[in-house]
Scaffold this motif. Structure first.
Motif, mmCIF file in Angstrom:
data_model
loop_
_atom_site.group_PDB
_atom_site.id
_atom_site.type_symbol
_atom_site.label_atom_id
_atom_site.label_comp_id
_atom_site.label_asym_id
_atom_site.label_seq_id
_atom_site.Cartn_x
_atom_site.Cartn_y
_atom_site.Cartn_z
ATOM 1 N N LEU A 209 34.349 24.930 -24.723
ATOM 2 C CA LEU A 209 33.930 23.804 -25.563
ATOM 3 C C LEU A 209 35.143 22.948 -25.938
ATOM 4 O O LEU A 209 36.192 23.477 -26.307
ATOM 5 C CB LEU A 209 33.270 24.350 -26.831
ATOM 6 C CG LEU A 209 32.889 23.348 -27.923
ATOM 7 C CD1 LEU A 209 31.737 22.463 -27.458
ATOM 8 C CD2 LEU A 209 32.523 24.073 -29.219
ATOM 9 N N ILE A 210 34.996 21.637 -25.857
ATOM 10 C CA ILE A 210 36.031 20.712 -26.319
ATOM 11 C C ILE A 210 35.655 20.238 -27.715
ATOM 12 O O ILE A 210 34.599 19.633 -27.917
ATOM 13 C CB ILE A 210 36.170 19.487 -25.386
ATOM 14 C CG1 ILE A 210 36.476 19.919 -23.948
ATOM 15 C CG2 ILE A 210 37.228 18.527 -25.921
ATOM 16 C CD1 ILE A 210 37.838 20.528 -23.758
ATOM 17 N N ILE A 211 36.503 20.524 -28.710
ATOM 18 C CA ILE A 211 36.302 20.016 -30.065
ATOM 19 C C ILE A 211 37.348 18.933 -30.307
ATOM 20 O O ILE A 211 38.545 19.201 -30.297
ATOM 21 C CB ILE A 211 36.426 21.131 -31.120
ATOM 22 C CG1 ILE A 211 35.329 22.174 -30.912
ATOM 23 C CG2 ILE A 211 36.342 20.542 -32.531
ATOM 24 C CD1 ILE A 211 35.360 23.312 -31.924
ATOM 25 N N GLU A 212 36.898 17.713 -30.508
ATOM 26 C CA GLU A 212 37.811 16.576 -30.630
ATOM 27 C C GLU A 212 38.048 16.216 -32.088
ATOM 28 O O GLU A 212 37.110 15.992 -32.849
ATOM 29 C CB GLU A 212 37.256 15.366 -29.876
ATOM 30 C CG GLU A 212 38.218 14.184 -29.877
ATOM 31 C CD GLU A 212 37.723 13.025 -29.033
ATOM 32 O OE1 GLU A 212 38.294 11.927 -29.162
ATOM 33 O OE2 GLU A 212 36.774 13.216 -28.245
ATOM 34 N N LEU A 213 39.320 16.162 -32.471
ATOM 35 C CA LEU A 213 39.753 15.774 -33.804
ATOM 36 C C LEU A 213 40.302 14.350 -33.719
ATOM 37 O O LEU A 213 41.421 14.139 -33.263
ATOM 38 C CB LEU A 213 40.831 16.739 -34.321
ATOM 39 C CG LEU A 213 40.488 18.231 -34.259
ATOM 40 C CD1 LEU A 213 41.712 19.073 -34.613
ATOM 41 C CD2 LEU A 213 39.322 18.561 -35.183
ATOM 42 N N LYS A 214 39.507 13.384 -34.164
ATOM 43 C CA LYS A 214 39.843 11.972 -33.996
ATOM 44 C C LYS A 214 40.350 11.401 -35.315
ATOM 45 O O LYS A 214 39.727 11.604 -36.360
ATOM 46 C CB LYS A 214 38.604 11.213 -33.534
ATOM 47 C CG LYS A 214 38.838 9.765 -33.160
ATOM 48 C CD LYS A 214 37.534 9.154 -32.646
ATOM 49 C CE LYS A 214 37.701 7.695 -32.288
ATOM 50 N NZ LYS A 214 36.405 7.107 -31.851
ATOM 51 N N THR A 215 41.466 10.649 -35.269
ATOM 52 C CA THR A 215 42.115 10.256 -36.520
ATOM 53 C C THR A 215 42.801 8.900 -36.435
ATOM 54 O O THR A 215 43.168 8.430 -35.344
ATOM 55 C CB THR A 215 43.139 11.341 -36.930
ATOM 56 O OG1 THR A 215 43.643 11.061 -38.230
ATOM 57 C CG2 THR A 215 44.291 11.408 -35.947
ATOM 58 N N THR A 234 43.058 13.398 -31.020
ATOM 59 C CA THR A 234 43.052 12.047 -30.455
ATOM 60 C C THR A 234 43.274 11.023 -31.556
ATOM 61 O O THR A 234 42.892 11.242 -32.710
ATOM 62 C CB THR A 234 41.727 11.736 -29.725
ATOM 63 O OG1 THR A 234 40.648 11.703 -30.666
ATOM 64 C CG2 THR A 234 41.432 12.759 -28.647
ATOM 65 N N TRP A 235 43.899 9.912 -31.197
ATOM 66 C CA TRP A 235 44.220 8.860 -32.165
ATOM 67 C C TRP A 235 43.512 7.572 -31.793
ATOM 68 O O TRP A 235 43.531 7.148 -30.632
ATOM 69 C CB TRP A 235 45.735 8.623 -32.207
ATOM 70 C CG TRP A 235 46.442 9.672 -32.995
ATOM 71 C CD1 TRP A 235 46.852 9.606 -34.297
ATOM 72 C CD2 TRP A 235 46.817 10.975 -32.521
ATOM 73 N NE1 TRP A 235 47.444 10.788 -34.674
ATOM 74 C CE2 TRP A 235 47.440 11.653 -33.601
ATOM 75 C CE3 TRP A 235 46.684 11.648 -31.301
ATOM 76 C CZ2 TRP A 235 47.930 12.944 -33.499
ATOM 77 C CZ3 TRP A 235 47.161 12.937 -31.196
ATOM 78 C CH2 TRP A 235 47.778 13.573 -32.293
ATOM 79 N N SER A 236 42.897 6.943 -32.788
ATOM 80 C CA SER A 236 42.388 5.583 -32.635
ATOM 81 C C SER A 236 43.559 4.631 -32.821
ATOM 82 O O SER A 236 44.213 4.649 -33.864
ATOM 83 C CB SER A 236 41.314 5.286 -33.682
ATOM 84 O OG SER A 236 40.159 6.056 -33.445
ATOM 85 N N LEU A 237 43.811 3.809 -31.817
ATOM 86 C CA LEU A 237 44.922 2.869 -31.855
ATOM 87 C C LEU A 237 44.391 1.452 -32.035
ATOM 88 O O LEU A 237 43.247 1.160 -31.739
ATOM 89 C CB LEU A 237 45.726 2.942 -30.552
ATOM 90 C CG LEU A 237 46.246 4.323 -30.136
ATOM 91 C CD1 LEU A 237 47.014 4.212 -28.820
ATOM 92 C CD2 LEU A 237 47.123 4.937 -31.219
ATOM 93 N N ASN A 238 45.249 0.570 -32.523
ATOM 94 C CA ASN A 238 44.894 -0.838 -32.600
ATOM 95 C C ASN A 238 46.153 -1.678 -32.687
ATOM 96 O O ASN A 238 47.255 -1.154 -32.877
ATOM 97 C CB ASN A 238 43.965 -1.131 -33.784
ATOM 98 C CG ASN A 238 42.857 -2.088 -33.401
ATOM 99 O OD1 ASN A 238 43.099 -3.095 -32.736
ATOM 100 N ND2 ASN A 238 41.628 -1.763 -33.794
#
Length: 414
Positions: A209-215, A234-238
């Motif tokens: 299982l892939i558990i994604e920690l997005k921040t 994982t990182w949200s970039l902008n």
């Protein structure tokens, strides 16, 4: 005027609208459009509604047609503004610091959910992501975020007895990828509430299982924990302008990239989401520099995924944003119908996504990272990436192979 947004306007705007309505006798729908315009202009700090109304535009007509002519001219003015890249050079807003939060441990019958892609008709290419809402509410103040529309803004709600709940949870056979950032930022709270410890037990029970920690944070103390490899950060970039003007209280772009470097150096699997991209004055320069920084700081084989996506709003979120009236230019855009929601026109999306993908060196386009468009129209894939998937099932299967293959490779090195 009976529209609920009318009460959220300043008294002077209310008075002007009432005077205007007395002269033109607008229909309810025409009133709604004018009120929404007044709300948007206030958010954009673009002047009063009166500045965007030209009553000479309807002098050539009489009777009930005058109202339609006046509104048509006004909407054309607004559309010309929305069609241009959003200008931030003259836009300053005080940071919207959130109120003091109180933490609550709550019981809930439902832990699992699914991503907000349209369920029927494959109107967007959907990866069938499952979600696990262990925390509800976020302390960041992103102007476009829907989380603040769903939950009490003064409460952090944590699932009670989470560790035991996850130990008892039996996942359906088809579940292979879970996201934890749907109702809160996955790493903003770190392990303060024991959520990462609890999730690590689930990850060990289901090693594929892939558990994604997005921040959008730069928190790194969680790296001291003994988390299994299949918990992916994982990182949200902008673009820096969007982070500064619209993603209040979040980490800077450099802080996010530095946090990703720390995770990589600790042997963690990482990924990035360039989402939501914003069509603003200077977008090419800033997004181009962003990709240059990413490809200079990381090797392609170190990054499991890279997604692209842009602004998408439901009617409910638009109403909430206008009612809140926070200063923001995020709605200074063409709100085009898109799969039951509102977003940029497809032409604008294609231009932005193609530009960004073309900035990546060829070495990044050889299978790793796995590139995809998040919640976007299937017709965009071919012109952006040069390939597409015929349906959601095929897309999900390709993502699963890529993610689990990446995970197996990493495990084989240990």
């Amino acid at each position: 005027m009976d529209h609920p947004l009318f009460a959220s306007l300043p008294p002077e705007e209310q008075a002007y609208l009432l005077q205007l309505d007395e002269r033109y006798q607008f229909s309810f729908q025409q009133q709604r459009q004018l009120i929404e315009s007044a709300c948007d202009l206030a958010m954009w700090k673009a002047g009063s509604l009166k500045m965007w109304i030209d009553e000479t535009s309807c002098e050539h007509v009489s009777g009930k047609k005058r109202a339609g002519a006046l509104l048509s001219d006004h909407l054309q003015r607004m559309e010309r503004e929305r069609s241009m890249p959003t200008r931030y050079q003259d836009f300053e807003v005080e940071q919207r610091f959130t109120d003091k939060y109180r933490s609550l441990f709550v019981s809930t019958d439902k832990l699992m959910g699914r991503c907000p892609c349209p369920v029927d008709g494959e109107k967007t290419r959907c990866c069938n992501l499952k979600t696990l809402d262990v925390v509800q509410q976020c302390a960041f103040g992103c102007s476009y975020c829907s989380i603040q529309s769903f939950y009490n803004s003064h409460e952090i709600r944590v699932v009670k007895n989470l560790s035991q709940r996850l130990q008892d949870l039996e996942l359906p056979e088809e579940t292979w990828h879970i996201g934890t950032g749907q109702s809160s930022d996955s790493l903003l709270w770190g392990n303060d509430y024991g959520t990462l410890d609890a999730l690590s037990h689930l990850a060990r029970r289901y090693p594929e299982l892939i558990i994604e920690l997005k921040t959008k944070s730069h928190r790194s103390d969680y790296l001291k924990l003994d988390l299994p490899m299949n918990m992916v950060s994982t990182w949200s970039l902008n673009a820096p302008t969007i982070i500064e003007k619209e993603e209040h209280l979040t980490a800077t772009l450099q802080q996010r990239l530095d946090a990703a470097k720390q995770a990589r150096d600790k042997g963690r699997i990482i990924g990035f989401h360039l989402h939501p991209m914003v069509y603003f004055d200077g977008w090419q320069e800033e997004y181009g520099q962003l990709i240059e920084e990413v490809t200079r700081s990381f090797r392609a084989e170190e990054v499991m995924l890279f997604s692209l996506g842009t602004l998408t709003f439901t009617k409910a979120v638009l109403r909430q944003m206008r009612a809140d009236g926070h200063q923001s230019r995020i709605l200074d855009m063409q709100l085009t119908p898109a799969s039951g929601k509102y977003s940029y026109p497809l032409e604008t999306k294609e231009r932005m996504f193609r530009f960004v993908y073309e900035q990546f060196p060829d070495a990044w386009k050889q299978g790793t990272p796995f590139f995809y468009l998040c919640m976007e129209d299937p017709s965009l894939w071919e012109p952006v990436f040069g390939f597409s998937y015929p349906d959601d099932r095929t897309f999900e299967a390709a993502m699963k192979r890529a993610y689990q293959g990446f995970l197996q490779q990493r495990r084989s090195r240990i």
